[in-house]
Design an enzyme around this catalytic site. Structure first.
Site, PDB file in Angstrom:
ATOM      1  NE  ARG A  66      -3.544   0.227   2.611  1.00 60.40           N
ATOM      2  CZ  ARG A  66      -4.240   0.495   3.732  1.00 60.40           C
ATOM      3  NH1 ARG A  66      -4.362  -0.427   4.683  1.00 60.40           N
ATOM      4  NH2 ARG A  66      -4.798   1.661   3.901  1.00 60.40           N
ATOM      5  CG  HIS A  77      -8.035   6.300  11.986  1.00 63.86           C
ATOM      6  ND1 HIS A  77      -9.131   6.095  11.195  1.00 63.86           N
ATOM      7  CD2 HIS A  77      -8.516   6.521  13.229  1.00 63.86           C
ATOM      8  CE1 HIS A  77     -10.231   6.184  11.935  1.00 63.86           C
ATOM      9  NE2 HIS A  77      -9.887   6.447  13.164  1.00 63.86           N
ATOM     10  CB  CYS A  80       9.522  -0.629  17.719  1.00 68.14           C
ATOM     11  SG  CYS A  80       9.830  -2.215  18.531  1.00 68.14           S
ATOM     12  CD  GLN A  92     -24.371   6.320  -2.529  1.00 67.86           C
ATOM     13  OE1 GLN A  92     -25.559   6.176  -2.243  1.00 67.86           O
ATOM     14  NE2 GLN A  92     -23.910   6.243  -3.772  1.00 67.86           N
TER      15      GLN A  92
HETATM   16  P1  OAD Z   1     -15.693   4.255   4.276  1.00 66.22           P
HETATM   17  O1  OAD Z   1     -15.256   3.386   3.152  1.00 66.22           O
HETATM   18  O2  OAD Z   1     -16.441   3.653   5.439  1.00 66.22           O
HETATM   19  O3  OAD Z   1     -16.616   5.433   3.716  1.00 66.22           O
HETATM   20  C1  OAD Z   1     -16.219   6.149   2.578  1.00 66.22           C
HETATM   21  C2  OAD Z   1     -17.310   7.159   2.287  1.00 66.22           C
HETATM   22  O4  OAD Z   1     -16.884   7.955   1.192  1.00 66.22           O
HETATM   23  C3  OAD Z   1     -18.646   6.529   1.900  1.00 66.22           C
HETATM   24  O5  OAD Z   1     -19.689   7.137   2.645  1.00 66.22           O
HETATM   25  C4  OAD Z   1     -18.786   6.866   0.406  1.00 66.22           C
HETATM   26  O6  OAD Z   1     -20.142   7.098   0.029  1.00 66.22           O
HETATM   27  C5  OAD Z   1     -17.990   8.141   0.327  1.00 66.22           C
HETATM   28  N1  OAD Z   1     -17.414   8.454  -0.992  1.00 66.22           N
HETATM   29  C6  OAD Z   1     -17.071   7.610  -1.982  1.00 66.22           C
HETATM   30  N2  OAD Z   1     -16.569   8.312  -3.033  1.00 66.22           N
HETATM   31  C7  OAD Z   1     -16.592   9.621  -2.666  1.00 66.22           C
HETATM   32  C8  OAD Z   1     -16.213  10.839  -3.294  1.00 66.22           C
HETATM   33  N3  OAD Z   1     -15.695  10.849  -4.538  1.00 66.22           N
HETATM   34  N4  OAD Z   1     -16.388  12.006  -2.626  1.00 66.22           N
HETATM   35  C9  OAD Z   1     -16.919  12.013  -1.377  1.00 66.22           C
HETATM   36  N5  OAD Z   1     -17.291  10.896  -0.713  1.00 66.22           N
HETATM   37  C10 OAD Z   1     -17.126   9.721  -1.363  1.00 66.22           C
HETATM   38  O7  OAD Z   1     -14.385   5.009   4.799  1.00 66.22           O
HETATM   39  P2  OAD Z   1     -14.247   5.869   6.120  1.00 66.22           P
HETATM   40  O8  OAD Z   1     -15.543   6.494   6.512  1.00 66.22           O
HETATM   41  O9  OAD Z   1     -13.092   6.766   5.917  1.00 66.22           O
HETATM   42  O10 OAD Z   1     -10.328   3.094  10.398  1.00 66.22           O
HETATM   43  O11 OAD Z   1     -13.835   4.762   7.233  1.00 66.22           O
HETATM   44  C11 OAD Z   1     -13.502   5.241   8.514  1.00 66.22           C
HETATM   45  C12 OAD Z   1     -12.558   4.284   9.147  1.00 66.22           C
HETATM   46  O12 OAD Z   1     -13.078   2.948   9.076  1.00 66.22           O
HETATM   47  C13 OAD Z   1     -11.218   4.183   8.445  1.00 66.22           C
HETATM   48  O13 OAD Z   1     -10.364   5.233   8.775  1.00 66.22           O
HETATM   49  C14 OAD Z   1     -10.701   2.876   9.030  1.00 66.22           C
HETATM   50  C15 OAD Z   1     -11.959   2.036   8.999  1.00 66.22           C
HETATM   51  O14 OAD Z   1     -12.048   1.229  10.140  1.00 66.22           O
HETATM   52  C16 OAD Z   1      -9.180   2.453  10.829  1.00 66.22           C
HETATM   53  O15 OAD Z   1      -8.500   1.836  10.055  1.00 66.22           O
HETATM   54  C17 OAD Z   1      -8.907   2.595  12.272  1.00 66.22           C
END
Ligand code: OAD
Length: 253
Positions: free
Chosen positions: A81, A130, A138, A226
């Site tokens: 990644r 995060h 480490c 969404q």
């Molecule tokens: P998600 O994958 O849960 O949500 C992504 C959001 O972005 C969704 O609501 C989509 O509808 C929206 N989306 C997609 N394309 C988009 C665009 N072009 N413009 C705007 N929005 C768009 O990801 P996160 O909410 O970031 O935590 O997830 C939060 C956390 O869940 C992450 O940081 C991770 C995971 O557990 C850890 O790793 C601790």
């Protein structure tokens, strides 16, 4: 690209022009237009279409237990990644947020993302709730590693204590960095406008920030293609892509 004359609520533009204190929480959606998969849409293989990863979900690999069970597998997934980050660029949404920080005197950018794209787009201060994929520490003593062997037969070890190195990201079940969380909470409590951008709002404690801001009287603006659990509480729901809406907002404010 966005249409600068995109039809945005005049009331919001007016509020933005007079705003002194704003905060923004971003999630994986703001990096979607840079070509990075969002968390809940992604399987591990979305990060690298190699057969090896198709059998895993991110939540199978992003835990301390997964690392202890198979350090090399987890290390390799993050190394891959990191390598992918070299091939992506910030998108207009990242640049617009960097510009917004120059227009609003107290602007706090809080991100759940670990891709470092906000800083690369020029955001002056980014609260990384995060962690950050580019940083490594480490697993045993927590000391940051300044350099390490990215590819190799075994997981690189800490120069200080010999423990295994790991990515400096928050894994499922781990605590968030206390200082980052405190700064984010304070910003949510004192801002006049709170943006929730590109996040499903499902993961705590980040998902609570918008509600804290709302309770303290801030105007809550959500940007997402969404609806999410936050949408009913948002004062403005700008439905669409952040890479299109944010530049239009900044162009009109
Ligand atoms: P998600 O994958 O849960 O949500 C992504 C959001 O972005 C969704 O609501 C989509 O509808 C929206 N989306 C997609 N394309 C988009 C665009 N072009 N413009 C705007 N929005 C768009 O990801 P996160 O909410 O970031 O935590 O997830 C939060 C956390 O869940 C992450 O940081 C991770 C995971 O557990 C850890 O790793 C601790």
């Amino acid at each position: 690209m966005y249409e600068p004359e995109m039809n945005l609520p005049a009331e919001l533009i007016g509020l933005l022009r007079g705003c002194q204190r704003a905060a923004a929480l971003t999630g994986a959606g703001v990096s979607q237009e840079s070509g990075l998969p969002t968390v809940r849409e992604a399987s591990a293989s979305d990060y690298q279409p190699a057969a090896l990863w198709t059998q895993y979900r991110p939540e199978d690999l992003a835990t301390p237990e997964a690392f202890q069970r198979n350090p090399k597998l987890v290390w390799d997934w993050y190394a891959m990644r990191r390598a992918r980050l070299d091939r992506v660029e910030p998108n207009p949404g990242h640049y617009a947020l960097a510009e917004m920080a120059r227009c609003i005197s107290h602007f706090t950018l809080i991100t759940q993302n670990v891709d470092g794209l906000h800083a690369r787009a020029g955001s002056p201060q980014v609260i990384e709730l995060h962690g950050n994929l580019r940083r490594v520490k480490c697993f045993e003593c927590g000391k940051p590693a300044l350099q390490w062997q990215e590819e190799g037969e075994s997981v690189p070890r800490c120069a200080e204590c010999g423990g295994l190195l790991r990515p400096d990201v928050v894994w499922f079940g781990e605590m968030l960095p206390a200082k980052a969380l405190e700064t984010a909470w304070q910003a949510a409590e004192t801002c006049q406008i709170f943006f929730s951008i590109g996040t499903s709002g499902l993961v705590q404690p980040a998902a609570s920030l918008a509600h804290v801001a709302k309770r303290r009287g801030a105007v809550v603006v959500e940007i997402n293609p969404q609806p999410t659990p936050l949408t009913p509480q948002a004062d403005f729901f700008l439905q669409g892509k952040s890479g299109e809406i944010l530049p239009a907002l900044v162009a009109q404010m």
